[in-house]
Design an enzyme around this catalytic site. Structure first.
Site, PDB file in Angstrom:
ATOM      1  N   SER A 137      32.066  58.844  13.711  1.00  0.00           N
ATOM      2  CA  SER A 137      33.164  58.612  14.654  1.00  0.00           C
ATOM      3  C   SER A 137      34.275  57.883  13.902  1.00  0.00           C
ATOM      4  CB  SER A 137      32.676  57.789  15.841  1.00  0.00           C
ATOM      5  OG  SER A 137      31.494  58.359  16.363  1.00  0.00           O
ATOM      6  N   LYS A 162      36.108  61.912  20.937  1.00  0.00           N
ATOM      7  CA  LYS A 162      34.912  61.065  20.790  1.00  0.00           C
ATOM      8  C   LYS A 162      35.238  59.614  21.156  1.00  0.00           C
ATOM      9  CE  LYS A 162      31.146  59.082  19.617  1.00  0.00           C
ATOM     10  NZ  LYS A 162      29.929  59.190  20.439  1.00  0.00           N
ATOM     11  N   LYS A 166      33.964  49.377  17.465  1.00  0.00           N
ATOM     12  CA  LYS A 166      34.844  50.185  16.608  1.00  0.00           C
ATOM     13  C   LYS A 166      35.420  51.360  17.392  1.00  0.00           C
ATOM     14  CE  LYS A 166      32.902  53.473  14.791  1.00  0.00           C
ATOM     15  NZ  LYS A 166      32.173  54.585  14.187  1.00  0.00           N
TER      16      LYS A 166
HETATM   17  P1  NAD Z   1      23.731  53.743  10.677  1.00  0.00           P
HETATM   18  O1  NAD Z   1      24.220  52.394  10.316  1.00  0.00           O
HETATM   19  O2  NAD Z   1      22.355  53.908  11.199  1.00  0.00           O
HETATM   20  O3  NAD Z   1      23.898  54.760   9.429  1.00  0.00           O
HETATM   21  C1  NAD Z   1      24.965  54.708   8.540  1.00  0.00           C
HETATM   22  C2  NAD Z   1      24.379  54.878   7.145  1.00  0.00           C
HETATM   23  O4  NAD Z   1      25.435  54.891   6.197  1.00  0.00           O
HETATM   24  C3  NAD Z   1      23.439  53.729   6.753  1.00  0.00           C
HETATM   25  O5  NAD Z   1      22.166  54.261   6.429  1.00  0.00           O
HETATM   26  C4  NAD Z   1      24.115  53.103   5.559  1.00  0.00           C
HETATM   27  O6  NAD Z   1      23.209  52.628   4.569  1.00  0.00           O
HETATM   28  C5  NAD Z   1      24.959  54.243   5.037  1.00  0.00           C
HETATM   29  N1  NAD Z   1      26.087  53.816   4.226  1.00  0.00           N
HETATM   30  C6  NAD Z   1      26.982  52.827   4.472  1.00  0.00           C
HETATM   31  N2  NAD Z   1      27.887  52.773   3.500  1.00  0.00           N
HETATM   32  C7  NAD Z   1      27.576  53.763   2.615  1.00  0.00           C
HETATM   33  C8  NAD Z   1      28.142  54.212   1.402  1.00  0.00           C
HETATM   34  N3  NAD Z   1      29.211  53.625   0.870  1.00  0.00           N
HETATM   35  N4  NAD Z   1      27.549  55.251   0.766  1.00  0.00           N
HETATM   36  C9  NAD Z   1      26.444  55.838   1.291  1.00  0.00           C
HETATM   37  N5  NAD Z   1      25.856  55.457   2.436  1.00  0.00           N
HETATM   38  C10 NAD Z   1      26.425  54.419   3.080  1.00  0.00           C
HETATM   39  O7  NAD Z   1      24.807  54.340  11.696  1.00  0.00           O
HETATM   40  P2  NAD Z   1      24.633  55.597  12.685  1.00  0.00           P
HETATM   41  O8  NAD Z   1      24.165  55.072  13.981  1.00  0.00           O
HETATM   42  O9  NAD Z   1      23.876  56.673  11.983  1.00  0.00           O
HETATM   43  O10 NAD Z   1      26.162  55.997  12.850  1.00  0.00           O
HETATM   44  C11 NAD Z   1      26.872  56.837  11.934  1.00  0.00           C
HETATM   45  C12 NAD Z   1      28.138  57.306  12.612  1.00  0.00           C
HETATM   46  O11 NAD Z   1      27.807  58.067  13.777  1.00  0.00           O
HETATM   47  C13 NAD Z   1      29.066  56.176  13.096  1.00  0.00           C
HETATM   48  O12 NAD Z   1      30.403  56.566  12.956  1.00  0.00           O
HETATM   49  C14 NAD Z   1      28.695  56.036  14.567  1.00  0.00           C
HETATM   50  O13 NAD Z   1      29.754  55.478  15.319  1.00  0.00           O
HETATM   51  C15 NAD Z   1      28.424  57.488  14.913  1.00  0.00           C
HETATM   52  N6  NAD Z   1      27.532  57.723  16.077  1.00  0.00           N
HETATM   53  C16 NAD Z   1      26.347  57.051  16.219  1.00  0.00           C
HETATM   54  C17 NAD Z   1      25.532  57.315  17.316  1.00  0.00           C
HETATM   55  C18 NAD Z   1      24.218  56.613  17.544  1.00  0.00           C
HETATM   56  O14 NAD Z   1      23.660  56.729  18.637  1.00  0.00           O
HETATM   57  N7  NAD Z   1      23.654  55.876  16.572  1.00  0.00           N
HETATM   58  C19 NAD Z   1      25.923  58.268  18.251  1.00  0.00           C
HETATM   59  C20 NAD Z   1      27.124  58.961  18.082  1.00  0.00           C
HETATM   60  C21 NAD Z   1      27.921  58.667  16.988  1.00  0.00           C
END
Ligand code: NAD
Length: 297
Positions: A102, A176, A245
């Protein structure tokens, strides 16, 4: 999966967290070669276990991929990772970058412009449906991009849910953010209403049963309160800081078109206070717990 797009064989997934991990597994099941990178060694090991190939850097994972998928926390991280990929020459002309996190619409438009000059397509395709939706492969996918680029990534999107092509690059991100503004608002207000009911001696279960049969029904009354808040598990897998965010993106988008959101700005202020006071990794459903504790600020 009906992967008739012969150009799409190898996908790189950068960001194998709560959402990226399950997405990578669906693409493996669809018969694609999945290369991946995450800062977390645990996430990399999980990709290997699932049958993918983990690499020690984003650039090494992205090399040779037809599509580079980003599932990262926010636009700041997306920018840093894409700068690395560019520096290493890891994304070749003719391939496509698919940002499924997002992100900020203006940042996605800027990236799309920069990468189009390098012959690389760019699509924003954030999702809704949570970790459960990612695991089940029934996410709602909000897609922004030009028709050709969207067509190239379509097999990836339909393998994890239902894609809705809503407009040019940035449009997916905007929808979104607006979705999550609504979600953040009704979770907050549902939580306040349930706490008031409890103060009146009405059980949370009884109040929610009425709301779910009435016009107050929402994802907060139907799913979040019964599944994550009432049992006290607070384990939806979506962090409070990520919700904040998204709310900030939405209120900024509203301001950018000269239509500031009065309610949205208040929702943002309350989520900002909650995120400050909750522990760093707190789940967004903990907003209910925070509302129920005496103010500390
Ligand atoms: P998360 O924190 O579980 O996963 C993010 C991953 O990115 C982590 O594993 C982290 O180690 C990795 N990361 C961070 N910096 C990095 C880098 N420089 N290089 C490589 N990897 C890196 O987050 P999430 O819940 O999976 O969310 C990811 C995206 O999806 C966000 O934008 C969030 O808003 C969106 N989202 C999440 C959900 C949900 O239910 N969790 C639902 C819809 C949308």
């Amino acid at each position: 999966v009906n992967n008739t797009n012969s150009e799409l064989r190898t996908v790189a997934v950068i960001g194998l967290g709560n959402m990226g991990g399950p997405l990578a597994r669906h693409w493996l099941e669809a018969g694609l070669a999945v290369r991946g990178f995450d800062l977390s060694p645990i996430a990399r090991a999980e990709l290997q276990t699932a049958g993918g190939q983990a690499f020690p850097s984003a650039a090494e994972a992205a090399t040779t991929a037809d599509v580079v998928v980003l599932m990262l926390p926010d636009s700041r991280v997306v920018d840093a990772v894409l700068a690395d990929l560019h520096g290493a020459g890891a994304v070749s002309a003719g391939s496509t970058i698919l940002d499924m996190g997002s992100s900020e619409p203006a940042e996605s438009r800027r990236q799309a412009q920069v990468w189009s000059e390098r012959g690389v397509g760019y699509v924003d395709a954030p999702v809704s449906g949570g970790v459960r939706g990612a695991e089940a492969g029934n996410l709602t996918v909000m897609v922004g991009g030009d028709t050709d680029a969207v067509r190239r990534v379509e097999p990836l999107l339909s393998a994890v849910g239902t894609p809705h092509h809503v407009g040019p690059v940035g449009a997916g991100d905007a929808v979104k953010a607006l979705n999550n503004l609504l979600s953040a608002a009704h979770l907050l207000l549902t939580s306040e209403a349930v706490l008031v009911a409890q103060d009146l001696g009405i059980s949370a279960e009884a109040a929610l049963e009425v709301f779910n049969g009435s016009s107050a029904r929402s994802g907060s009354t139907e799913v979040k309160w019964p599944k994550f808040i009432l049992p006290g598990t607070f384990d939806s897998g979506f962090a409070a800081r990520l919700m904040l965010k998204d709310v900030r993106i939405a209120t900024a988008v509203a301001r950018s078109v000269g239509r500031p959101s009065l309610v949205g700005d208040t929702v943002e202020q309350v989520w900002a206070r909650a995120a400050e006071n909750l522990p760093a990794g707190a789940d967004h459903t903990e907003i209910a717990r925070w509302l129920n504790t005496p103010a500390t600020d």
